[in-house]
Design a protein around this motif. Sequence first.
Motif, short mmCIF file in Angstrom:
data_model
loop_
_atom_site.label_atom_id
_atom_site.label_comp_id
_atom_site.label_asym_id
_atom_site.label_seq_id
_atom_site.Cartn_x
_atom_site.Cartn_y
_atom_site.Cartn_z
N LYS A 165 -13.47 10.11 0.40
CA LYS A 165 -13.98 8.82 -0.17
C LYS A 165 -14.78 8.78 -1.67
N VAL A 166 -13.85 7.61 -2.22
CA VAL A 166 -14.76 7.34 -2.93
C VAL A 166 -15.78 5.81 -3.29
N ARG A 167 -16.68 5.94 -3.63
CA ARG A 167 -17.58 4.27 -3.80
C ARG A 167 -16.64 3.73 -4.59
N VAL A 168 -16.64 2.05 -3.96
CA VAL A 168 -16.12 1.02 -4.77
C VAL A 168 -16.68 0.03 -5.08
N TYR A 169 -16.77 -0.88 -5.89
CA TYR A 169 -17.79 -1.99 -5.64
C TYR A 169 -16.61 -3.35 -5.36
N ASP A 170 -15.24 -2.88 -6.11
CA ASP A 170 -14.71 -4.20 -5.75
C ASP A 170 -12.82 -4.02 -5.28
N ASN A 172 -9.69 -4.05 -6.86
CA ASN A 172 -8.95 -3.50 -8.11
C ASN A 172 -9.60 -2.35 -8.45
N LEU A 173 -11.03 -2.44 -7.80
CA LEU A 173 -10.91 -0.46 -8.28
C LEU A 173 -10.49 -0.26 -6.92
N ALA A 174 -10.35 -0.48 -5.64
CA ALA A 174 -9.94 0.15 -4.81
C ALA A 174 -8.38 0.04 -4.43
N LYS A 175 -8.11 -0.70 -5.48
CA LYS A 175 -6.15 -0.76 -5.53
C LYS A 175 -6.36 0.96 -5.75
N PHE A 176 -7.05 0.96 -7.71
CA PHE A 176 -6.37 1.85 -7.97
C PHE A 176 -7.11 3.64 -7.61
N ILE A 177 -8.16 3.36 -7.18
CA ILE A 177 -8.43 4.51 -6.41
C ILE A 177 -7.56 5.21 -5.11
N GLU A 178 -6.65 4.09 -4.35
CA GLU A 178 -5.71 4.15 -3.68
C GLU A 178 -4.80 4.75 -4.02
N SER A 179 -3.88 4.73 -4.90
CA SER A 179 -3.22 4.68 -6.00
C SER A 179 -3.30 6.07 -6.17
N GLY A 182 -7.07 8.34 -3.30
CA GLY A 182 -8.24 7.87 -2.32
C GLY A 182 -8.29 7.45 -1.87
N ILE A 183 -9.70 7.43 -0.42
CA ILE A 183 -10.14 6.64 0.40
C ILE A 183 -11.43 5.50 -0.80
N PRO A 184 -11.04 4.09 -0.75
CA PRO A 184 -11.90 3.54 -0.99
C PRO A 184 -13.07 3.27 -0.25
N VAL A 185 -14.07 3.39 -0.31
CA VAL A 185 -15.15 2.57 0.26
C VAL A 185 -16.01 1.79 -0.12
N PRO A 186 -15.93 0.25 0.07
CA PRO A 186 -17.09 -0.35 -0.79
C PRO A 186 -18.42 -0.12 -0.09
N LEU A 187 -19.21 -0.29 -0.49
CA LEU A 187 -21.30 0.29 -0.57
C LEU A 187 -21.60 -0.59 -1.82
N GLY A 188 -22.91 -1.26 -1.65
CA GLY A 188 -23.86 -1.65 -1.99
C GLY A 188 -24.52 -0.44 -2.55
N ARG A 198 -25.57 12.09 2.01
CA ARG A 198 -25.12 12.78 2.90
C ARG A 198 -24.08 13.51 4.09
N GLY A 199 -23.08 13.11 2.63
CA GLY A 199 -21.45 13.02 2.69
C GLY A 199 -20.77 11.79 3.29
N VAL A 200 -21.39 10.68 3.29
CA VAL A 200 -20.77 9.23 3.71
C VAL A 200 -19.49 8.88 2.94
N VAL A 201 -20.02 9.49 1.91
CA VAL A 201 -18.86 9.32 0.63
C VAL A 201 -18.59 10.26 0.02
N ASP A 202 -17.86 11.19 -0.69
CA ASP A 202 -17.60 12.28 -1.50
C ASP A 202 -17.63 12.21 -3.66
N CYS A 203 -17.47 11.00 -3.86
CA CYS A 203 -17.74 10.23 -5.01
C CYS A 203 -18.27 9.57 -4.91
N ALA A 204 -18.76 9.04 -6.36
CA ALA A 204 -18.65 6.87 -6.65
C ALA A 204 -18.06 7.45 -8.14
#
Length: 343
Positions: A165-170, A172-179, A182-188, A198-204
Amino acid sequence: MRQILAALTIAAGLAQPALAETIELKVLGQPGSTGLIQKNKEVPFFENLAKETGLDISVNFQPLDVTGIKDTEELRILKGGLFNVVSLRLSQVSRDDPSILGLDLVGLNPTYADGKKTVEEYLPIVDKALQEKFNTKLLGVWPFGPQVLFCKPEIKGLKDLKGYKVRVYDQNLAKFIESVGGIPVPLGFAEVQQSLSRGVVDCAVTGPSSANSAAWPEVTTHVLPLAFQIAVNGYGINLDTWNKFSPEEQAKLETAFKGLVDDIWVYSEELFDDAMRCNVGKTPCELNKPYNLTEVPISEEDLALVQNAVKELSFPAWAEVCDATRPTCSADWKATVGKRLGM
């Protein structure tokens, strides 16, 4: 005689020019948690704006993260007039107008020099779109700097993101992480450090200096210094507020904001270079805190994935969304930025 004197007194009073009212600027700034650009450049600029411009204004500055407002709401806040000036987090507000993402597609701005070219070419198009749709004028765009990957589990390259699970902010980045699996997770931004802990995401993904200021290296172990985007931000002013100023006053404001934006471009690069060293325990480390992350070498395979992303993934994915909102969107981009890239 008394009547004549009274009449003259009234007439004299009417002839006096009306005193200009002080224009209040309610300013929504970057989150304080993003670090040194906000602290050392943005805050002092707005504190001294009235003095520097000589304008009859009062400035009430509030960082985003003390207001309870979400960064995704900034354009709507600005259009509605709740704030007069907003330090726009452009990737985060791009859902409200996808044309904004054309400034910073994945793979488009690997260096500061590339980012400057993109902004020069495409900014007028974004400004026009925001004026029409959000009653907002852009007064300049600047970058946090190349956005890189921080991970809590050990990684050796992008292929290791599969299932993470990878924190993303838009989008376009979410599409790349999917490619890359990875599993994109939008987070502020303010939520990320705790989410990593806490392990909600693994990377950011973020800039090295912002990560340093927010203590991401305390809850991660590895950094892959491969630039996905450059994280552009912009200063927007509500057009109703803008039109309260005379042309001469507007020119003074534009000059002031240009000075700030030019200064941030230079400072951002200094911070990036310093934070890249600080985060992995190298010296000199002068502007950020020292940490000891493991720096993952950039493989030729990963470099090629990002370099080719604009033509193969990020532009096609973005163009489909943007053209559905504004039919000339991708054509406008191709006529400006795309022309330089041979697209």
